[in-house]
Design an enzyme around this catalytic site. Structure first.
Site, PDB file in Angstrom:
ATOM      1  N   HIS A 169      53.148  31.470  75.410  1.00  0.00           N
ATOM      2  CA  HIS A 169      53.151  31.808  76.835  1.00  0.00           C
ATOM      3  C   HIS A 169      54.132  30.971  77.640  1.00  0.00           C
ATOM      4  CE1 HIS A 169      50.101  34.873  76.633  1.00  0.00           C
ATOM      5  NE2 HIS A 169      49.480  34.114  75.758  1.00  0.00           N
TER       6      HIS A 169
ATOM      7  N   HIS B  17      52.699  42.553  68.840  1.00  0.00           N
ATOM      8  CA  HIS B  17      53.904  42.179  69.575  1.00  0.00           C
ATOM      9  C   HIS B  17      55.068  42.477  68.633  1.00  0.00           C
ATOM     10  CE1 HIS B  17      51.986  39.542  72.804  1.00  0.00           C
ATOM     11  NE2 HIS B  17      50.977  39.787  71.974  1.00  0.00           N
TER      12      HIS B  17
ATOM     13  N   ASP C  56      47.583  40.328  66.990  1.00  0.00           N
ATOM     14  CA  ASP C  56      48.341  39.586  68.015  1.00  0.00           C
ATOM     15  C   ASP C  56      49.566  38.946  67.372  1.00  0.00           C
ATOM     16  OD1 ASP C  56      48.954  38.714  70.542  1.00  0.00           O
ATOM     17  OD2 ASP C  56      47.091  37.643  70.877  1.00  0.00           O
TER      18      ASP C  56
ATOM     19  N   LYS D  33      49.823  48.855  78.647  1.00  0.00           N
ATOM     20  CA  LYS D  33      49.255  47.525  78.453  1.00  0.00           C
ATOM     21  C   LYS D  33      49.348  46.722  79.743  1.00  0.00           C
ATOM     22  CE  LYS D  33      47.885  43.553  76.904  1.00  0.00           C
ATOM     23  NZ  LYS D  33      48.726  42.697  76.079  1.00  0.00           N
TER      24      LYS D  33
ATOM     25  N   HIS E  94      41.527  40.553  72.634  1.00  0.00           N
ATOM     26  CA  HIS E  94      40.954  39.206  72.435  1.00  0.00           C
ATOM     27  C   HIS E  94      39.861  38.919  73.466  1.00  0.00           C
ATOM     28  CE1 HIS E  94      44.215  38.584  75.274  1.00  0.00           C
ATOM     29  NE2 HIS E  94      45.111  38.628  74.311  1.00  0.00           N
TER      30      HIS E  94
ATOM     31  N   HIS F 157      48.964  43.042  81.229  1.00  0.00           N
ATOM     32  CA  HIS F 157      48.992  41.658  80.745  1.00  0.00           C
ATOM     33  C   HIS F 157      49.085  40.701  81.919  1.00  0.00           C
ATOM     34  CE1 HIS F 157      50.050  38.023  78.587  1.00  0.00           C
ATOM     35  NE2 HIS F 157      49.804  38.643  77.438  1.00  0.00           N
TER      36      HIS F 157
ATOM     37  N   HIS G 260      47.088  45.598  68.003  1.00  0.00           N
ATOM     38  CA  HIS G 260      47.569  44.557  68.920  1.00  0.00           C
ATOM     39  C   HIS G 260      48.804  43.901  68.315  1.00  0.00           C
ATOM     40  CE1 HIS G 260      46.417  41.214  71.989  1.00  0.00           C
ATOM     41  NE2 HIS G 260      47.724  41.235  71.777  1.00  0.00           N
TER      42      HIS G 260
ATOM     43  N   HIS H 178      44.894  42.466  78.923  1.00  0.00           N
ATOM     44  CA  HIS H 178      44.772  41.014  78.776  1.00  0.00           C
ATOM     45  C   HIS H 178      44.556  40.515  80.201  1.00  0.00           C
ATOM     46  CE1 HIS H 178      46.799  37.019  77.335  1.00  0.00           C
ATOM     47  NE2 HIS H 178      46.329  36.829  78.560  1.00  0.00           N
TER      48      HIS H 178
END
Length: 571
Positions: free
Chosen positions: A322, A138, A362, A219, A274, A221, A136, A248
Site C-alpha cells: 500500500h 492483482h 490477493d 471493484k 478479505h 478500493h 481476488h 475493500h
C-alpha cells in the site's frame, strides 16, 4: 464363475469404492466414498491386457454418433455436491456425463460410450476436483498465471495492468483503454480470465463506460476512496448492467464506520474481499459484515490459517503493497491497525462454521497466487484438529465428508456463483467446461498431477523430456499442448459483461478466445453460497478486538506446525 476380489486388491486395481476412506495429503482429513457409479465386474481400465480394447470395453461407435473425446476412468470426484466414484466423459471440451463408461454393445448401464476416437486418462486411485477459481487477483505480472494453473487454479478474476503502483495496491483495471488491452492480453493464457473495472466514483458515467468496454464487474478500493457515495453509485451501475461488485472498505474509517458502509449497501449484494480485515477494511470490525444476508464474504490466503507467523509477516507485506513509508508514524499506525490476532483467529472458526464463503489469493498484493488451495485445506485441517469432526447432520459418519465439501466449495462453486459464471465453471457437473484437476491423494491440494483445461491437458507433472519414459527426474509441473497456440483459445473463456457483447467488443478487439457474459449476479444472497451460508450475529469488542458469533466467543490457538508444507517443498 464370478471372481471375488478383496477390498484392498480392488482399491489397488480400480481405486476406492463405497465405504473406503482416503486421507487427504498429510492432513488429518479423511473422506469416504459415498457412491460408486461403476459396475462391479464391468469396470473399464486402459492398458496392456486391460479392458479398453476393441470389441471389449471399446465400441466401434464414432464420436459423431455419441462416443466421447476423453474418458477419465474410475476417479474419485470431490465436489460440493458429493464424494463419488465414477467415470467422467468429456466431449467438445465440456463434461458430457458422470457415470459408467464402456461399450454398450457388450456392457450394461453404459452412459459414456468409448469408441475409436476416445482418449483415455487413468483416474484409478486419483481424486478429481473442479479447477479452482481465484476471485481476488492483482494482475501485477503474467507469470502469476503459470504459478496459479500449476497449483490447480483455472479461472482468475481481478484487475490490474501490470506492476503499476495502482495495480500493486488495488484490483482494478481502470478505464476502457486499459480494459481493452488486458482483454487482448488474455488470449495468451490457458486459463479463464475476467477483469474488474475501477468502481470508485460518485457519478455513474465513468463506471458505465468500463462495464460497456468489457469489465465483468467493478471493484471498490479504499486507496481510491471507498466512500458511501461511491459505494451507492457503483452498486447502482452494477444493478443496471448485471455485474458483481467487490469491495475493500475504509480501514481508517474516514468516510464512515462499518455501519455506514452496510447502510450504503442498501441490502444490495456485494462481494467483500478479505472480510476479516488484515487485507484491508474498517478497523477493527469489518468482520461484522459476514453476518449480513446481502454480503458474500471471502478471505485472502495470508491469514489462512492462523499460525504463530501470521502477524509478523503481515506488517512488512502491508507496508510494501500500500505504498507506505516505515519512517512516517501515521503510515506505521495505519498498518498496525489492520493486523489483529483476535479477528484472524475468529476467521478460522467462521470458515469452519460456513460464515465465510470463499477463499482467494490477493496475488502479490498481500497474497500468494499459488497457495489458494493449499491454504484452504490447511485451514480445514487446523479446524479438524482443534474442533473435531464437523457433523451438522448429526449422523454417525466418522469421515470428514461434510467439512471437505464445505471447504472445496470455497474456491470452486461459490466464487463462480458470486461472479455470475457458475453456468460455465466451478464444479464437476454435466454441461460445464471441463476444467478439472487430478490429484494423487498423497499430494492432494499441494501439487496436482494433471490440470485439464476445457477438456485438454494444459499442465501436468512431467519428467525429463529426453528420457525414454515420462517419469524420470526432474519431475515438475510443465505446460502441455493445451497451453499453446490455438488450443488455449479453444479451451478457455474470457468473461465480460453482457453490454460488452452487445457492443461487439470481442470482435472489434479481434479476441481469439470465446467471450461469454456474466449473469445473475444481482439476485444473489448469502443463501446462494453452497454449504457456506451461515449468518451469525457478529460482535467485535472495540478495545480487545474479541469476536463473538451469536454471543459465543470465537477463539483458537495459532498453529505451530502445518501439513502440506515443508514435507512437499524444497524451498
Amino acid at each position: 464363475m464370478p471372481y471375488r476380489m478383496d477390498r484392498r486388491a480392488y482399491a489397488e486395481t480400480y481405486g476406492p469404492t463405497v465405504g473406503d476412506r482416503i486421507r487427504l495429503a498429510d492432513t488429518e482429513l479423511f473422506i469416504e466414498v459415498e457412491q460408486d457409479f461403476t459396475s462391479y465386474g464391468d469396470e473399464v481400465k486402459f492398458g496392456g491386457g486391460k479392458v479398453i480394447r476393441d470389441g471389449m470395453g471399446q465400441s466401434p461407435i464414432a464420436n459423431a454418433d455419441g462416443a466421447v473425446d476423453l474418458v477419465i476412468t474410475n476417479a474419485l470426484i470431490l465436489d460440493w455436491w458429493g464424494i463419488v466414484k465414477a467415470d467422467i466423459g468429456i466431449k467438445d471440451g465440456k463434461i458430457f456425463k458422470i457415470g459408467k463408461a464402456g461399450n454398450p454393445y457388450i456392457q450394461d448401464n453404459v452412459d459414456i460410450i468409448i469408441g475409436p476416437g476416445t482418449e483415455a486418462l487413468a483416474g484409478e486411485g486419483m481424486i478429481l476436483t473442479a479447477g479452482g477459481i481465484d476471485a481476488h487477483i492483482h494482475f501485477i505480472c503474467p507469470q502469476q498465471i503459470e504459478v496459479a494453473i500449476a497449483s490447480g487454479i483455472t479461472t482468475m478474476i481481478g484487475g490490474g495492468t501490470g506492476p503499476a503502483t495502482g495495480t500493486n495496491a488495488t484490483t482494478c483495471t481502470p478505464g476502457p483503454w486499459n480494459i481493452y488491452r488486458m482483454l487482448q492480453a488474455a488470449d495468451a493464457f490457458p486459463v479463464n480470465l475476467g477483469f474488474l473495472g475501477k468502481g470508485n466514483a460518485s457519478k455513474p458515467q465513468g463506471l458505465v463506460e468500463q462495464v460497456a468496454a468489457g469489465a465483468m464487474g467493478l471493484k471498490l478500493h479504499e486507496d481510491w476512496g471507498t466512500t458511501p457515495a461511491a459505494i451507492d453509485t457503483c452498486l447502482s451501475v452494477a444493478a443496471t448492467y448485471d455485474v458483481q461488485v467487490a469491495i475493500h472498505t475504509d480501514t481508517l474509517n474516514e468516510a464512515g464506520f462499518v455501519e455506514d458502509t452496510i447502510a450504503a449497501f442498501k441490502n444490495r449484494v456485494i462481494h467483500t474481499y478479505h472480510t476479516e480485515g488484515a487485507g484491508g477494511g474498517h478497523a477493527p470490525d469489518i468482520i461484522k459484515v459476514c453476518g449480513q444476508a446481502n454480503v458474500l464474504p471471502s478471505s485472502t490466503n495470508p491469514t489462512r490459517p492462523y499460525t504463530l507467523n501470521t502477524l509478523d509477516e503481515h506488517l512488512d507485506m502491508l507496508m510494501v503493497c500500500h505504498h507506505l513509508d516505515p519512517a512516517i508514524a501515521e503510515d506505521v499506525a495505519f498498518a498496525e491497525s489492520r493486523i489483529r490476532r483476535e479477528t484472524i483467529a475468529a476467521e478460522d472458526i467462521l470458515h469452519d462454521l460456513g460464515a465465510f464463503s470463499m477463499i482467494s489469493s490477493d496475488s502479490q498484493a498481500m497474497g500468494r497466487v499459488g497457495e489458494v488451495i493449499i491454504r484452504t485445506w490447511q485451514t480445514s485441517h487446523k479446524m479438524k484438529v482443534q474442533r473435531g469432526i464437523l457433523n451438522p447432520q448429526g449422523n454417525e459418519q466418522k469421515a470428514d465428508n461434510f467439512r471437505a465439501k464445505r471447504y472445496v466449495a470455497k474456491y470452486t462453486i461459490n466464487p463462480a456463483i458470486a461472479h455470475g459464471i457458475a453456468q460455465y465453471v466451478g464444479s464437476v457437473e454435466e454441461g460445464k467446461l471441463a476444467d478439472l484437476c487430478l490429484w494423487h491423494p498423497a499430494f492432494f491440494g499441494v501439487k496436482p498431477e494433471i490440470v485439464i483445461k476445457g477438456g485438454m491437458i494444459a499442465w501436468s507433472q512431467m519428467g525429463d523430456a529426453n528420457a525414454s519414459i515420462p517419469t524420470p527426474q526432474p519431475v515438475y509441473m510443465r505446460p502441455m499442448f493445451g497451453s499453446f497456440a490455438g488450443a488455449r483459445h479453444a479451451t478457455s473463456l474470457t468473461f465480460v459483461s453482457q453490454a460488452a457483447l452487445e457492443n461487439e467488443i470481442p470482435s472489434q478487439l479481434g479476441l481469439q478466445k470465446a467471450a461469454v457474459a456474466v449473469s445473475g449476479t444481482r439476485q444473489l444472497s448469502k443463501r446462494d453460497m453452497k454449504l457456506n451460508d451461515a449468518l451469525p450475529h457478529i460482535e467485535v469488542d472495540p478495545e480487545t478486538y474479541q469476536v463473538r458469533a451469536d454471543g459465543e466467543l470465537l477463539i483458537c490457538e495459532p498453529a505451530t506446525v502445518l501439513p502440506m508444507a515443508q514435507r512437499y517443498f524444497l524451498f
